[in-house]
Design a protein around this motif. Structure first.
Motif, short mmCIF file in Angstrom:
data_model
loop_
_atom_site.label_atom_id
_atom_site.label_comp_id
_atom_site.label_asym_id
_atom_site.label_seq_id
_atom_site.Cartn_x
_atom_site.Cartn_y
_atom_site.Cartn_z
N HIS A 231 0.87 -1.16 -0.06
CA HIS A 231 -0.07 0.01 -0.32
C HIS A 231 0.54 1.47 -0.12
CE1 HIS A 231 -2.81 2.88 1.37
NE2 HIS A 231 -2.52 3.21 2.74
N ALA A 232 0.64 2.20 -0.86
CA ALA A 232 1.13 3.07 -1.14
C ALA A 232 0.36 4.77 -1.77
CB ALA A 232 2.25 3.09 -1.76
N THR A 233 0.35 5.81 -1.43
CA THR A 233 -0.55 6.60 -2.11
C THR A 233 0.56 8.21 -2.57
OG1 THR A 233 -0.67 7.68 -0.30
CG2 THR A 233 -2.60 6.36 -0.96
N TYR A 234 1.40 7.92 -1.34
CA TYR A 234 2.25 9.09 -2.05
C TYR A 234 4.04 9.76 -1.49
CZ TYR A 234 4.38 13.86 -2.72
OH TYR A 234 5.58 14.88 -2.42
N ASP A 235 5.09 9.23 -1.77
CA ASP A 235 6.27 9.18 -1.79
C ASP A 235 7.16 10.11 -1.23
OD1 ASP A 235 8.91 8.02 -0.91
OD2 ASP A 235 9.65 7.76 -2.66
N SER A 236 6.37 10.13 0.58
CA SER A 236 6.94 11.32 1.50
C SER A 236 8.65 10.52 2.59
CB SER A 236 6.14 12.10 1.33
OG SER A 236 5.65 11.03 2.93
N GLU A 237 9.33 9.64 1.74
CA GLU A 237 9.80 9.04 3.44
C GLU A 237 10.62 10.01 3.26
OE1 GLU A 237 7.52 7.01 1.56
OE2 GLU A 237 6.01 7.89 3.12
N SER A 238 11.60 9.51 4.51
CA SER A 238 12.87 10.11 4.31
C SER A 238 14.31 9.14 3.83
CB SER A 238 13.45 10.72 5.86
OG SER A 238 13.27 9.22 6.62
N PRO A 239 15.24 9.35 3.17
CA PRO A 239 16.38 8.48 2.99
C PRO A 239 17.04 7.13 3.99
CG PRO A 239 16.98 10.60 2.86
CD PRO A 239 15.89 10.16 2.95
N LEU A 240 16.15 8.13 5.38
CA LEU A 240 16.75 6.82 6.33
C LEU A 240 16.78 5.80 6.32
CD1 LEU A 240 17.90 7.55 9.71
CD2 LEU A 240 16.13 8.29 10.39
N SER A 241 15.38 5.08 6.12
CA SER A 241 15.27 3.77 6.02
C SER A 241 16.77 2.97 5.58
CB SER A 241 14.38 2.85 5.55
OG SER A 241 13.75 3.23 4.02
N ASP A 242 17.31 3.60 4.28
CA ASP A 242 18.61 2.94 3.82
C ASP A 242 19.84 2.81 3.65
OD1 ASP A 242 16.28 2.76 1.76
OD2 ASP A 242 17.11 4.70 0.52
N TRP A 243 19.59 4.00 5.29
CA TRP A 243 20.40 4.15 5.92
C TRP A 243 20.91 3.04 7.11
CZ3 TRP A 243 20.29 10.11 6.95
CH2 TRP A 243 20.82 10.77 5.32
N LEU A 244 19.71 2.41 7.63
CA LEU A 244 19.47 1.90 8.84
C LEU A 244 20.29 0.50 8.96
CD1 LEU A 244 16.49 3.56 10.68
CD2 LEU A 244 19.80 3.78 10.65
N SER A 245 20.96 -0.34 9.60
CA SER A 245 20.45 -1.74 9.65
C SER A 245 20.29 -2.06 10.65
CB SER A 245 22.13 -2.26 9.64
OG SER A 245 21.82 -3.83 9.36
N LEU A 246 19.14 -2.92 11.22
CA LEU A 246 18.60 -3.97 12.13
C LEU A 246 19.06 -4.73 12.62
CD1 LEU A 246 14.81 -2.94 11.59
CD2 LEU A 246 16.35 -1.96 12.57
N VAL A 247 19.62 -5.17 13.88
CA VAL A 247 20.28 -6.59 14.51
C VAL A 247 19.21 -7.24 14.95
CG1 VAL A 247 22.16 -7.31 15.69
CG2 VAL A 247 22.48 -5.11 14.43
N LYS A 248 18.98 -8.19 13.89
CA LYS A 248 17.94 -9.17 14.62
C LYS A 248 18.27 -10.06 15.54
CE LYS A 248 15.03 -7.16 10.43
NZ LYS A 248 14.27 -7.95 9.18
#
Length: 242
Positions: free
Chosen positions: A84-101
């Protein structure tokens, strides 16, 4: 880092910057102190519920949105791999992050985002067998989504859920979060609500010009300011109203 690989129940143990991330320190959102702190030093997520609190613009919602997207949740709200998406307004931050799971932990999750839920309701209504949340009031639909999708063990991100909720509904949401913590889920929630943040046992990070740091509930500017206002509204209003 607390816990070991054998007994750590956390789904996401830590958020840190990716080693190959092309981060521009002087550009938004890396220039927000709380975001800069996470990119520089990382952020540990304890078990159960973690709240991010702070003023508008302090980075709490930016962090929750990016962490949700890095986990694979729909950035406008939704479950794992939501389209689901209507408008791309997100910051680039998610591309900079790594989640340690933690390996072998349930991968289910959901992003509950107050400002985009109307679009998510329309998306759900168009699915075969989907729920029609539009038939409910804003607060009722928000709680219904929480009770429908925030039930099984998983990783849950919430962005200012109190925006849709009355006082009594906020107390009901505390019950939802408590149940999630009890079933082994992990919750990350940005909030302006001193009521929601009062959940016993929750971890609280306060964002601001200092960056990001852990605080007790009664130490929060959020709580101190609300208590002061409710004790004597006229002290604040005389500077605003003429």
């Amino acid at each position: 880092m607390s816990g070991t690989a054998s007994n750590d129940r956390r789904i996401v143990r830590e958020i840190r910057a990716r080693g190959d991330a092309a981060i521009e320190p002087d550009a938004w959102p890396a220039n927000i102190p709380a975001v800069a702190s996470v990119l520089e030093s990382g952020l540990e997520l304890p078990e159960g519920v973690t709240f991010l609190v702070g003023e508008n613009g302090s980075g709490k919602s930016t962090l929750v949105e990016a962490i949700a997207a890095a986990y694979g949740l729909g950035p406008e709200g939704g479950s794992v791999n939501s389209s689901h998406a209507t408008y791309d307004s997100e910051s680039p931050l998610s591309d900079w992050l790594s989640l340690v799971k933690t390996p072998g932990i349930p991968k289910w999750g959901f992003f509950l985002r107050a400002e985009t839920m109307h679009g998510y309701y329309s998306f759900q209504r168009g699915l075969e067998g989907g729920h029609d949340f539009h038939r409910m009031s804003h607060g009722e639909s928000f709680l219904a989504v929480a009770e429908t999708y925030l039930a099984m063990p998983g990783f849950y991100c919430l962005d200012e859920p109190e925006a849709a909720l009355s006082f009594s509904s906020t107390l009901a949401m505390i019950g939802v979060l408590s149940d999630l913590a009890a079933n082994g889920s992990q919750v990350l929630c940005a909030t302006h609500s001193p009521v929601l943040a009062s959940l016993p046992g929750a971890t609280i990070y306060e964002t601001g010009e200092h960056g990001i740091g852990r605080k007790d509930w009664d130490e929060l500017d959020l709580v101190i300011n609300w208590k002061s206002y409710l004790d004597a509204p006229e002290r604040y209003l005389r500077h605003i109203l003429t």
